[in-house]
Design an enzyme around this catalytic site. Structure first.
Site, mmCIF file in Angstrom:
data_model
loop_
_atom_site.group_PDB
_atom_site.id
_atom_site.type_symbol
_atom_site.label_atom_id
_atom_site.label_comp_id
_atom_site.label_asym_id
_atom_site.label_seq_id
_atom_site.Cartn_x
_atom_site.Cartn_y
_atom_site.Cartn_z
ATOM 1 N N GLN A 81 8.820 0.779 5.139
ATOM 2 C CA GLN A 81 7.427 1.007 4.758
ATOM 3 C C GLN A 81 7.210 0.836 3.250
ATOM 4 O O GLN A 81 8.155 0.881 2.469
ATOM 5 C CB GLN A 81 7.020 2.430 5.139
ATOM 6 C CG GLN A 81 6.976 2.693 6.633
ATOM 7 C CD GLN A 81 6.546 4.124 6.921
ATOM 8 O OE1 GLN A 81 7.323 4.914 7.432
ATOM 9 N NE2 GLN A 81 5.310 4.472 6.589
ATOM 10 N N HIS A 82 5.954 0.703 2.893
ATOM 11 C CA HIS A 82 5.423 0.861 1.516
ATOM 12 C C HIS A 82 5.733 -0.236 0.509
ATOM 13 O O HIS A 82 5.085 -0.285 -0.537
ATOM 14 C CB HIS A 82 5.894 2.184 0.882
ATOM 15 C CG HIS A 82 5.844 3.372 1.784
ATOM 16 N ND1 HIS A 82 4.702 3.734 2.451
ATOM 17 C CD2 HIS A 82 6.798 4.271 2.136
ATOM 18 C CE1 HIS A 82 4.963 4.819 3.165
ATOM 19 N NE2 HIS A 82 6.224 5.155 3.004
ATOM 20 N N ASP A 239 8.821 1.037 9.923
ATOM 21 C CA ASP A 239 10.037 1.320 10.708
ATOM 22 C C ASP A 239 10.002 2.684 11.401
ATOM 23 O O ASP A 239 10.483 2.828 12.529
ATOM 24 C CB ASP A 239 11.326 1.119 9.902
ATOM 25 C CG ASP A 239 11.401 1.892 8.598
ATOM 26 O OD1 ASP A 239 10.462 2.656 8.262
ATOM 27 O OD2 ASP A 239 12.414 1.727 7.895
#
Ligand SMILES: Nc1ncnc2c1ncn2[C@@H]1O[C@H](COP(=O)(O)OP(=O)(O)O)[C@@H](O)[C@H]1O
Ligand SMILES: O=C(CO)[C@@H](O)[C@H](O)COP(=O)(O)O
Length: 481
Positions: A81-82, A239
């Protein structure tokens, strides 16, 4: 042709350390082929990876699957992520991606909280309180430190969006991953144009948010990957949201994931909003929510301590009164982005195995502190904790979680729950089924349940005490950061 009962689907997990691929029989959940290829992450002050590496790793992992991928009817990508991926007008990375565990944007995070109404307003508006992990703070860091990179950026993507776009040629994401950016309003489920304007990001640079269950495109005939042209592409997701799909997770069951990051989360039907910022109020990949807490220091940090001591990661010894806070990368939970590792209580008779056990305890303590916060009030506090991620294979991890949680711990036999969740999402776009129901049909969560043992409250209290007493040290900058 394979002897599968149903159509084949491909699930991808492009996480921090590697890309893993599973080819799965959509009828039975049987894994018919698998592949894995590593990534490199920069060391030093930042944490960066070249997105092109992820594509090369995907290609390598798919080629390891032989002919199976070519037979697949659908594919989906779950990813770390991110991460901030910046692409130029030809779709090439402007610079390496800034990853979720890069803490350089901590000052921008603090500033954004102050400038836009404080922590409570952010939590209510986006589900999250800006911390260095979240994409919006990375964009603000880039604008401040590399304005030329910002000027060259024609598209902003997350890691899973980048791979999905290279498969389809179309810029798309999903609500699960969009909810980790800081520029997605969780109340309206749209991009928050005021936040975007505040950080100088044109919404036209962002991907379209696909609906759960939507076919977001088909695989282009680019000749690089062993897919057949026209293979359907599902929205993909972050994820953790993918692993929640892969477990067929229902509200009330907590998950502890031990990988590069440590995460603790549950599915909830209520939109989360935690003004302390400990719990991030992410969306899941279906239509529910995924309250989640995340640490930056989990398996890699503990493996590093084992390597420093020159012992195997399983060579732990009990009886420690040493406290080791393994915040080698700074920390997000607790919110100590500038922290470094801290050791207290060392004696002449402390053994290397006890020091290693203290590192496991320190890593697990941070995660378990958030366990009750991610669960709805009516959740059954004695239900087994699902233990997943690479670390879940390790006995020392299993026993530490058992001892410090006092709960039964279930370890699913299926190792790759992110990739399985992506595969379930791919199966869902073929059959119209809810991907979590697909995973339950595949029985992916099955695995031994380790009975509860008495919780080690003495160790928990000792660690909490050191954490609190050492606060000024943990907030202090070390020379490297
Ligand atoms: N048998 C094992 N015992 C303990 N830890 C393991 C074992 N196998 C892998 N790991 C740990 O799993 C980690 C990778 O986990 P993974 O979930 O794949 O990470 P990520 O998704 O962040 O890339 C490695 O850092 C390693 O320490
Ligand atoms: O930042 C978070 C969750 O908020 C991390 O969980 C990342 O999604 C990276 O995951 P892994 O590579 O450790 O699986």
């Amino acid at each position: 042709m394979s002897a599968a009962e149903g159509p084949l689907v491909v699930g991808v997990d492009t996480s921090t350390q590697s890309t893993k691929v599973l080819v799965v029989d959509a009828a039975t959940g049987e894994v018919v082929a698998r592949g894995q290829a590593p990534h490199t992450v920069s060391t030093g002050a930042g944490r960066e990876s070249d997105p092109r590496q992820w594509w090369e790793a995907l290609s390598e992992a798919l080629h390891q699957c032989g002919d199976a991928a070519r037979e697949a009817a659908a594919v989906s990508v779950g990813g770390q992520q991110h991460g901030l991926v910046t692409l130029d007008d030809r779709g090439a990375p402007v610079r390496p991606a800034l990853l979720w565990n890069d803490v350089r944007s901590a000052p921008q995070a603090r500033r954004l909280v102050e400038e836009l109404g404080g922590a409570k307003a952010w939590a209510e508006r986006t589900g999250i309180v800006p911390a260095a992990s979240f994409t919006v703070t990375k964009w603000a860091w880039l604008a401040e430190h590399e304005p030329e990179s910002v000027r060259a950026t024609a598209a902003v993507r997350l890691p899973h969006d980048y791979l999905t776009e290279r498969l389809t040629g179309l810029g798309t994401t999903d609500r699960g991953d969009a909810s980790g950016t800081g520029w997605w309003a969780s109340g309206t489920e749209t991009y928050d144009e005021a936040i975007l304007a505040h950080v100088g990001l044109d919404p036209a640079l962002l991907p379209r948010v696909g609906r759960p269950g939507e076919v977001v495109g088909t695989v282009r005939d680019n000749g690089e990957l062993p897919f057949s042209k026209g293979t359907l592409v599902a929205p993909g997701t972050g994820d953790n949201a993918a692993a929640a799909l892969g477990l067929g997770l229902l509200p009330g069951t907590p998950v502890l994931s031990l990988g590069t990051s440590g995460t603790v989360y549950a599915v909830s039907t209520r939109r989360p909003s935690d003004p302390t910022g400990t719990v991030a109020g992410f969306a899941d990949a279906r239509g529910d929510w995924l309250p989640l807490a995340c640490t930056l220091n989990c398996t890699l940090a503990v493996d590093r301590v084992a390597a420093l001591l020159g012992i195997d990661r399983e060579a732990v010894e009990p009886g420690t009164s040493v406290t080791l806070l393994p915040y080698l990368d700074g920390e997000r939970t607790p919110d100590l982005p500038r922290a470094s590792g801290l050791l207290h209580g060392l004696r002449h008779d402390t053994t290397p195995g006890q020091l290693l056990q203290a590192a496991y305890d320190g890593a697990v303590h941070s995660l378990l502190g958030a366990l009750d916060l991610v669960l709805d009030e009516d959740a059954d506090r004695s239900a087994p904790l699902l233990l997943i991620g690479g670390g879940a294979r390790g006995r020392a991890w299993q026993e530490t979680v058992r001892r410090l949680s006092g709960r039964p711990v279930q370890v699913p036999e299926a190792g790759e729950l992110v990739a399985l969740g992506a595969a379930a999402q791919a199966a869902g776009v073929l059959t119209g089924e809810d991907p979590a129901a697909v995973a339950r049909r595949w029985n992916t969560a099955r695995g031994p349940v380790l009975e509860a043992v008495e919780r080690d409250d003495t160790a928990l209290a000792r660690i909490a005490g050191v954490l609190s007493d050492a606060a000024p040290l943990l907030e202090r900058e070390t020379d490297q950061h």
